[in-house]
Design a protein around this motif. Structure first.
Motif, PDB file in Angstrom:
ATOM      1  N   GLU A 146       0.840  -1.203   0.000  1.00  0.00           N
ATOM      2  CA  GLU A 146       0.000   0.000   0.000  1.00  0.00           C
ATOM      3  C   GLU A 146       0.877   1.256   0.000  1.00  0.00           C
ATOM      4  N   ILE A 147       1.854   1.294   0.914  1.00  0.00           N
ATOM      5  CA  ILE A 147       2.722   2.464   1.019  1.00  0.00           C
ATOM      6  C   ILE A 147       3.652   2.561  -0.184  1.00  0.00           C
ATOM      7  N   LEU A 148       4.209   1.435  -0.628  1.00  0.00           N
ATOM      8  CA  LEU A 148       5.092   1.472  -1.798  1.00  0.00           C
ATOM      9  C   LEU A 148       4.348   1.958  -3.037  1.00  0.00           C
ATOM     10  N   THR A 149       3.090   1.562  -3.175  1.00  0.00           N
ATOM     11  CA  THR A 149       2.300   2.021  -4.320  1.00  0.00           C
ATOM     12  C   THR A 149       2.048   3.519  -4.248  1.00  0.00           C
ATOM     13  N   LEU A 150       1.734   4.017  -3.048  1.00  0.00           N
ATOM     14  CA  LEU A 150       1.553   5.459  -2.880  1.00  0.00           C
ATOM     15  C   LEU A 150       2.841   6.199  -3.206  1.00  0.00           C
ATOM     16  N   ARG A 151       3.973   5.644  -2.794  1.00  0.00           N
ATOM     17  CA  ARG A 151       5.269   6.253  -3.107  1.00  0.00           C
ATOM     18  C   ARG A 151       5.538   6.218  -4.611  1.00  0.00           C
ATOM     19  N   GLN A 152       5.340   5.068  -5.201  1.00  0.00           N
ATOM     20  CA  GLN A 152       5.654   4.877  -6.624  1.00  0.00           C
ATOM     21  C   GLN A 152       4.818   5.782  -7.523  1.00  0.00           C
ATOM     22  N   THR A 153       3.574   5.999  -7.128  1.00  0.00           N
ATOM     23  CA  THR A 153       2.665   6.807  -7.956  1.00  0.00           C
ATOM     24  C   THR A 153       2.662   8.277  -7.580  1.00  0.00           C
ATOM     25  N   GLY A 154       3.464   8.654  -6.590  1.00  0.00           N
ATOM     26  CA  GLY A 154       3.529  10.047  -6.193  1.00  0.00           C
ATOM     27  C   GLY A 154       2.334  10.541  -5.416  1.00  0.00           C
ATOM     28  N   LYS A 155       1.557   9.614  -4.865  1.00  0.00           N
ATOM     29  CA  LYS A 155       0.374  10.006  -4.101  1.00  0.00           C
ATOM     30  C   LYS A 155       0.669  10.238  -2.622  1.00  0.00           C
ATOM     31  N   SER A 156       1.906  10.053  -2.212  1.00  0.00           N
ATOM     32  CA  SER A 156       2.285  10.329  -0.828  1.00  0.00           C
ATOM     33  C   SER A 156       3.644  11.001  -0.837  1.00  0.00           C
ATOM     34  N   PRO A 157       4.012  11.672   0.250  1.00  0.00           N
ATOM     35  CA  PRO A 157       5.362  12.230   0.353  1.00  0.00           C
ATOM     36  C   PRO A 157       6.403  11.116   0.240  1.00  0.00           C
ATOM     37  N   GLN A 158       7.608  11.485  -0.079  1.00  0.00           N
ATOM     38  CA  GLN A 158       8.676  10.507  -0.292  1.00  0.00           C
ATOM     39  C   GLN A 158       9.267  10.046   1.036  1.00  0.00           C
ATOM     40  N   ILE A 159       8.448   9.372   1.818  1.00  0.00           N
ATOM     41  CA  ILE A 159       8.896   8.922   3.135  1.00  0.00           C
ATOM     42  C   ILE A 159       9.817   7.716   2.992  1.00  0.00           C
ATOM     43  N   PRO A 160      10.800   7.581   3.885  1.00  0.00           N
ATOM     44  CA  PRO A 160      11.687   6.420   3.822  1.00  0.00           C
ATOM     45  C   PRO A 160      10.976   5.146   4.275  1.00  0.00           C
ATOM     46  N   VAL A 161      11.301   4.050   3.586  1.00  0.00           N
ATOM     47  CA  VAL A 161      10.766   2.729   3.904  1.00  0.00           C
ATOM     48  C   VAL A 161      11.945   1.792   4.122  1.00  0.00           C
ATOM     49  N   VAL A 162      11.992   1.117   5.275  1.00  0.00           N
ATOM     50  CA  VAL A 162      13.090   0.215   5.591  1.00  0.00           C
ATOM     51  C   VAL A 162      12.517  -1.146   5.977  1.00  0.00           C
ATOM     52  N   LEU A 163      13.053  -2.198   5.348  1.00  0.00           N
ATOM     53  CA  LEU A 163      12.657  -3.571   5.641  1.00  0.00           C
ATOM     54  C   LEU A 163      13.713  -4.204   6.550  1.00  0.00           C
ATOM     55  N   TYR A 164      13.260  -4.775   7.646  1.00  0.00           N
ATOM     56  CA  TYR A 164      14.181  -5.391   8.607  1.00  0.00           C
ATOM     57  C   TYR A 164      14.434  -6.845   8.240  1.00  0.00           C
ATOM     58  N   ASP A 165      15.694  -7.234   8.201  1.00  0.00           N
ATOM     59  CA  ASP A 165      16.154  -8.588   7.894  1.00  0.00           C
ATOM     60  C   ASP A 165      16.025  -8.865   6.396  1.00  0.00           C
ATOM     61  N   GLU A 166      17.042  -8.415   5.646  1.00  0.00           N
ATOM     62  CA  GLU A 166      17.028  -8.546   4.187  1.00  0.00           C
ATOM     63  C   GLU A 166      16.882  -9.996   3.749  1.00  0.00           C
ATOM     64  N   GLY A 167      17.507 -10.918   4.489  1.00  0.00           N
ATOM     65  CA  GLY A 167      17.417 -12.323   4.120  1.00  0.00           C
ATOM     66  C   GLY A 167      15.986 -12.827   4.091  1.00  0.00           C
ATOM     67  N   TYR A 168      15.204 -12.419   5.085  1.00  0.00           N
ATOM     68  CA  TYR A 168      13.790 -12.832   5.100  1.00  0.00           C
ATOM     69  C   TYR A 168      13.062 -12.290   3.877  1.00  0.00           C
ATOM     70  N   TRP A 169      13.214 -11.004   3.636  1.00  0.00           N
ATOM     71  CA  TRP A 169      12.443 -10.382   2.563  1.00  0.00           C
ATOM     72  C   TRP A 169      12.831 -10.914   1.191  1.00  0.00           C
ATOM     73  N   ARG A 170      14.113 -11.146   0.961  1.00  0.00           N
ATOM     74  CA  ARG A 170      14.529 -11.660  -0.340  1.00  0.00           C
ATOM     75  C   ARG A 170      14.151 -13.130  -0.510  1.00  0.00           C
ATOM     76  N   SER A 171      13.923 -13.829   0.603  1.00  0.00           N
ATOM     77  CA  SER A 171      13.506 -15.225   0.501  1.00  0.00           C
ATOM     78  C   SER A 171      12.030 -15.368   0.141  1.00  0.00           C
ATOM     79  N   ILE A 172      11.240 -14.351   0.419  1.00  0.00           N
ATOM     80  CA  ILE A 172       9.805 -14.460   0.119  1.00  0.00           C
ATOM     81  C   ILE A 172       9.374 -13.577  -1.046  1.00  0.00           C
ATOM     82  N   LEU A 173      10.186 -12.594  -1.424  1.00  0.00           N
ATOM     83  CA  LEU A 173       9.860 -11.690  -2.523  1.00  0.00           C
ATOM     84  C   LEU A 173      11.061 -11.589  -3.460  1.00  0.00           C
ATOM     85  N   ASN A 174      10.857 -11.976  -4.707  1.00  0.00           N
ATOM     86  CA  ASN A 174      11.945 -11.919  -5.672  1.00  0.00           C
ATOM     87  C   ASN A 174      11.827 -10.610  -6.465  1.00  0.00           C
ATOM     88  N   PHE A 175      12.395  -9.559  -5.896  1.00  0.00           N
ATOM     89  CA  PHE A 175      12.310  -8.250  -6.526  1.00  0.00           C
ATOM     90  C   PHE A 175      12.989  -8.237  -7.893  1.00  0.00           C
TER      91      PHE A 175
END
Length: 263
Positions: free
Chosen positions: A185-214
């Motif tokens: 939801e927040i990434l989409t708002l960021r990507q489309t310019g519908k929200s301020p450019q707030i920083p987004v940080v994901l904790y534990d890169e290994g977890y996130w890359r194991s479940i999401l193949n960016f």
């Protein structure tokens, strides 16, 4: 005799005669859905303003993670708690002689990572926000969010709006469908310019890359490589804070004393 003394009994007993504010059948009708949206917005908005909460750091993560959990669960809980503490101390959650608070920890109000982040704020006597939602299997608020800033919503949409509209930053710990829903939801708002450019940080890169193949999303043309700039990773509570600062988060003392634009 009774009818002669009270000839208008039927009129006074009619639902149409009730004051609208006391007529729950009317207030809960389909036609009043828009009014209920407004009520859910206004109730939380007024309470947050009364506490001087100008901006928040939103923390998402699984409700299933426990302090004594197995595997990495306990370490994720401890990290979220520590981040809630240090962000409250460094971000501006205390009034410090002024009328507003900044970067106040805000969560979904429930157990797990949400509890841990609220608990970290409570550890240092800072306020924190809990935006709870009514679910078929009732979610109860954790005991660490500030009671006066502990809310319950019926509508996911209004809850999401409150989570997003004051957010100066988003920190996402490991989680499941609900966490992914809020993250995208927040990434989409960021990507489309519908929200301020707030920083987004994901904790534990290994977890996130194991479940999401960016990388595969880029390869298939679903996102652009520049979309990787929408978020970063961190491996420790201090690392989260430093990554937020690197991506533009401003502590309370550096924030201009002006009202934010529409969100």
């Amino acid at each position: 005799m009774a009818d002669e003394l009270h000839p208008n009994t039927a009129q006074m007993a009619s639902p149409s005669y009730r004051l609208a504010v006391h007529d729950t059948d009317f207030l809960l009708s389909d036609s009043m859905r828009g009014v209920r949206f407004l009520l859910e917005f206004a109730k939380a908005d007024l309470a947050l303003k009364a506490w001087g909460v100008r901006s928040t750091i939103v923390v998402f993560g699984s409700a299933r993670i426990r302090e004594d959990g197995e595997g990495r669960h306990a370490s994720w809980y401890a990290a979220a708690r520590e981040f809630g503490r240090l962000a409250s101390e460094r971000g501006g959650a205390f009034l410090e002689g002024g009328p507003v608070r900044d970067n106040v920890i805000a969560t979904g109000g429930g157990p797990g990572i949400m509890e841990a982040a609220n608990r970290g704020a409570a550890d240092v006597g800072a306020p924190s926000v809990g935006f709870n939602i009514t679910l078929p299997h009732e979610q109860e608020p954790n005991r660490f969010s500030t009671p006066e800033l502990t809310f319950r919503f019926h509508y996911f949409a209004m809850r999401k709006m409150h989570l997003a509209m004051r957010a100066n930053a988003l920190v996402v710990f490991p989680g499941g469908f609900g966490t992914l829903d809020e993250l995208f939801e927040i990434l989409t708002l960021r990507q489309t310019g519908k929200s301020p450019q707030i920083p987004v940080v994901l904790y534990d890169e290994g977890y996130w890359r194991s479940i999401l193949n960016f990388d595969e999303m880029v390869r298939h043309g679903m996102i652009a490589e520049r979309d990787f700039d929408l978020f970063g990773f961190a491996e420790s509570p201090d690392g989260v804070w430093e990554e937020l600062l690197r991506r533009g988060l401003k502590p309370h003392a550096e924030i201009e004393q002006t009202a934010p634009g529409p969100r």
